[in-house]
Design an enzyme around this catalytic site. Structure first.
Site, mmCIF file in Angstrom:
data_model
loop_
_atom_site.group_PDB
_atom_site.id
_atom_site.type_symbol
_atom_site.label_atom_id
_atom_site.label_comp_id
_atom_site.label_asym_id
_atom_site.label_seq_id
_atom_site.Cartn_x
_atom_site.Cartn_y
_atom_site.Cartn_z
ATOM 1 N N LYS A 151 1.020 -1.228 0.044
ATOM 2 C CA LYS A 151 0.125 -0.280 0.201
ATOM 3 C C LYS A 151 0.946 1.313 0.079
ATOM 4 O O LYS A 151 1.526 1.511 1.086
ATOM 5 C CB LYS A 151 -0.873 -0.010 1.261
ATOM 6 C CG LYS A 151 -1.997 1.012 1.076
ATOM 7 C CD LYS A 151 -2.759 1.221 2.529
ATOM 8 C CE LYS A 151 -3.973 2.011 2.358
ATOM 9 N NZ LYS A 151 -4.739 2.224 3.640
ATOM 10 N N ARG A 169 -11.205 9.629 0.993
ATOM 11 C CA ARG A 169 -11.099 10.459 2.256
ATOM 12 C C ARG A 169 -12.099 11.173 2.587
ATOM 13 O O ARG A 169 -12.792 11.077 3.746
ATOM 14 C CB ARG A 169 -9.390 11.089 2.504
ATOM 15 C CG ARG A 169 -8.720 9.903 2.569
ATOM 16 C CD ARG A 169 -7.139 10.508 2.806
ATOM 17 N NE ARG A 169 -6.189 9.391 2.801
ATOM 18 C CZ ARG A 169 -4.903 9.568 2.670
ATOM 19 N NH1 ARG A 169 -4.423 10.899 2.246
ATOM 20 N NH2 ARG A 169 -3.982 8.490 2.688
ATOM 21 N N LYS A 218 1.013 9.921 6.100
ATOM 22 C CA LYS A 218 1.128 8.596 6.345
ATOM 23 C C LYS A 218 2.426 8.081 5.765
ATOM 24 O O LYS A 218 2.632 6.616 5.500
ATOM 25 C CB LYS A 218 -0.145 7.877 5.729
ATOM 26 C CG LYS A 218 -1.306 8.339 6.277
ATOM 27 C CD LYS A 218 -2.643 7.860 6.016
ATOM 28 C CE LYS A 218 -3.909 8.005 6.707
ATOM 29 N NZ LYS A 218 -5.226 7.326 6.248
ATOM 30 N N LYS A 233 -2.197 -1.681 -4.093
ATOM 31 C CA LYS A 233 -3.012 -0.474 -3.923
ATOM 32 C C LYS A 233 -2.238 0.745 -3.843
ATOM 33 O O LYS A 233 -1.011 0.865 -3.014
ATOM 34 C CB LYS A 233 -3.866 -0.329 -2.525
ATOM 35 C CG LYS A 233 -4.681 0.657 -2.317
ATOM 36 C CD LYS A 233 -5.737 0.596 -1.057
ATOM 37 C CE LYS A 233 -6.425 1.884 -1.043
ATOM 38 N NZ LYS A 233 -7.296 1.524 0.443
ATOM 39 N N SER A 273 -9.970 5.261 -5.527
ATOM 40 C CA SER A 273 -11.176 6.471 -5.823
ATOM 41 C C SER A 273 -10.441 7.413 -6.732
ATOM 42 O O SER A 273 -11.275 7.932 -7.783
ATOM 43 C CB SER A 273 -11.303 7.090 -4.556
ATOM 44 O OG SER A 273 -10.257 7.619 -3.798
ATOM 45 N N TYR A 319 -14.764 0.384 -8.028
ATOM 46 C CA TYR A 319 -15.944 1.103 -8.063
ATOM 47 C C TYR A 319 -16.787 0.866 -8.861
ATOM 48 O O TYR A 319 -17.839 1.276 -9.118
ATOM 49 C CB TYR A 319 -15.653 2.609 -7.395
ATOM 50 C CG TYR A 319 -14.974 2.767 -6.193
ATOM 51 C CD1 TYR A 319 -15.643 2.725 -4.974
ATOM 52 C CD2 TYR A 319 -13.491 2.881 -6.427
ATOM 53 C CE1 TYR A 319 -14.915 2.717 -3.883
ATOM 54 C CE2 TYR A 319 -12.994 3.320 -5.051
ATOM 55 C CZ TYR A 319 -13.594 3.035 -4.112
ATOM 56 O OH TYR A 319 -12.886 3.235 -2.494
#
Length: 336
Positions: free
Chosen positions: A205, A215, A228, A259, A285, A324
């Site tokens: 990730k 988010r 992060k 990811k 996303s 999605y």
């Protein structure tokens, strides 16, 4: 009369276009195919009832209350989609620095799992135990004195994983990227009698700019303190990503995930080649939003690009894709 052409001499009488000359032969030699079995549908769930809120940054995607989400899952199951990956939008007053609400057996995620398994028992549920939807600071782990503490976070996610398995989750997919989490979750699940619950490791990730609309969907973007980078992988590092994935394999992961997706097709290929485990990509996303925005502006053929990107994941060695687009793709495949 000899009809040999200069091109025949140049190519040694080998012509690549012979296998492209007609639809029937193109179909016959096609190397990769996308089917409904390749699709995992991420959805966003929220508190309340009767709610289906469109997300501005993700046209076509809604944040749904549990009752509406269960209805959507039924539709997905009817289309043949094998699995769902839910992500919760937790009420702000329930968020705190340690994400303690994730350990409530009646929290939004666990309620959704129970209701879905009751209504649609034959669809797979792949659930996350990262703390970011539950923390007041938007980080995936427990924040103490400006540091995400690894071991205490792992203790939390193990307990959360057991609770989700108790509720009916089929596969735990921990996305918080703490060291040792896969082995700890495996031991915790087994000790609780959940030997049949799998683990899909977020094996690689990356600390990516492609997560923005997600988010917004779980309402963490405005909360995030800092970044992060201390626990996600740098986009510059492929070898480190493989080392990270190798540790997850050693610790007992059943499946691997990369990811984001499209910007990391090389990692998809390397992970599949190196380990041979079922390998998945998460078309995140930001990838979805780019395609939708360009299509809505008439700059690209949205359906064509949607299908092309998903096929690219298959070519890169993926066994499936979290996307999605899953419902749209399933409907399109059913027509074709």
């Amino acid at each position: 009369m000899d009809k040999t052409h200069l091109v025949d001499e140049i190519t040694g009488h080998r012509r690549m276009r012979r296998n492209r000359k007609a639809d029937w032969v193109r179909r016959m030699v096609q190397e990769n195919r996308l089917t409904v079995d390749d699709l995992i549908w991420p959805i966003f769930i929220t508190h309340g009832t009767g709610i289906s809120e469109p997300l501005a940054a993700m046209p076509g995607v809604n944040r749904m209350s549990v009752d509406k989400a269960v209805e959507a899952v039924k539709e997905a199951a009817d289309l043949g989609i094998p699995a769902i990956a839910p992500f919760p939008d937790i009420e702000m007053e329930l968020r705190d620095p340690t994400g303690s609400h994730i350990l409530d057996a009646n929290n939004l995620m666990n309620r959704f799992i129970r209701e879905t398994k009751k209504a649609v028992p034959n669809i797979g549920l792949i659930t996350d135990v990262a703390l970011d939807p539950f923390t007041s600071h938007g980080h995936d782990g427990i924040l103490r004195e400006g540091i995400i503490v690894n071991d205490e976070t792992v203790d939390h996610v193990v307990k959360a994983a057991v609770m989700q398995a108790d509720a009916g989750s089929d596969i735990i997919a921990p996305s918080e990227m703490m060291d040792g989490r896969i082995g700890a979750i495996r031991r915790g699940l087994d000790a609780a009698g959940h030997q049949d619950v799998g683990i899909m490791s977020y094996a690689t990730k990356f600390s990516s700019g492609f997560y923005g609309p997600y988010r917004e969907a779980i309402n963490t973007g405005g909360l995030l303190k800092g970044d992060k980078n201390s626990y996600y992988i740098s986009p510059a590092n492929g070898t480190e990503a493989l080392r990270d994935a190798a540790l997850d394999v050693e610790e007992g992961a059943d499946m691997m995930m990369i990811k984001p997706g499209l910007p990391y097709l090389d990692i998809c290929w390397r992970v599949k080649e190196a380990f041979g485990l079922p390998t998945y990509a998460y078309q995140v996303s930001g990838e979805y939003a780019q395609i939708k925005a360009a299509a809505m502006n008439g700059w690209i053929d949205g359906d064509r690009v949607m299908m092309e990107t998903l096929l690219c994941f298959k070519r890169a060695g993926c066994d499936g894709i979290l996307t999605y687009f899953a419902v749209d793709v399933a409907k399109k495949l059913a027509k074709d």
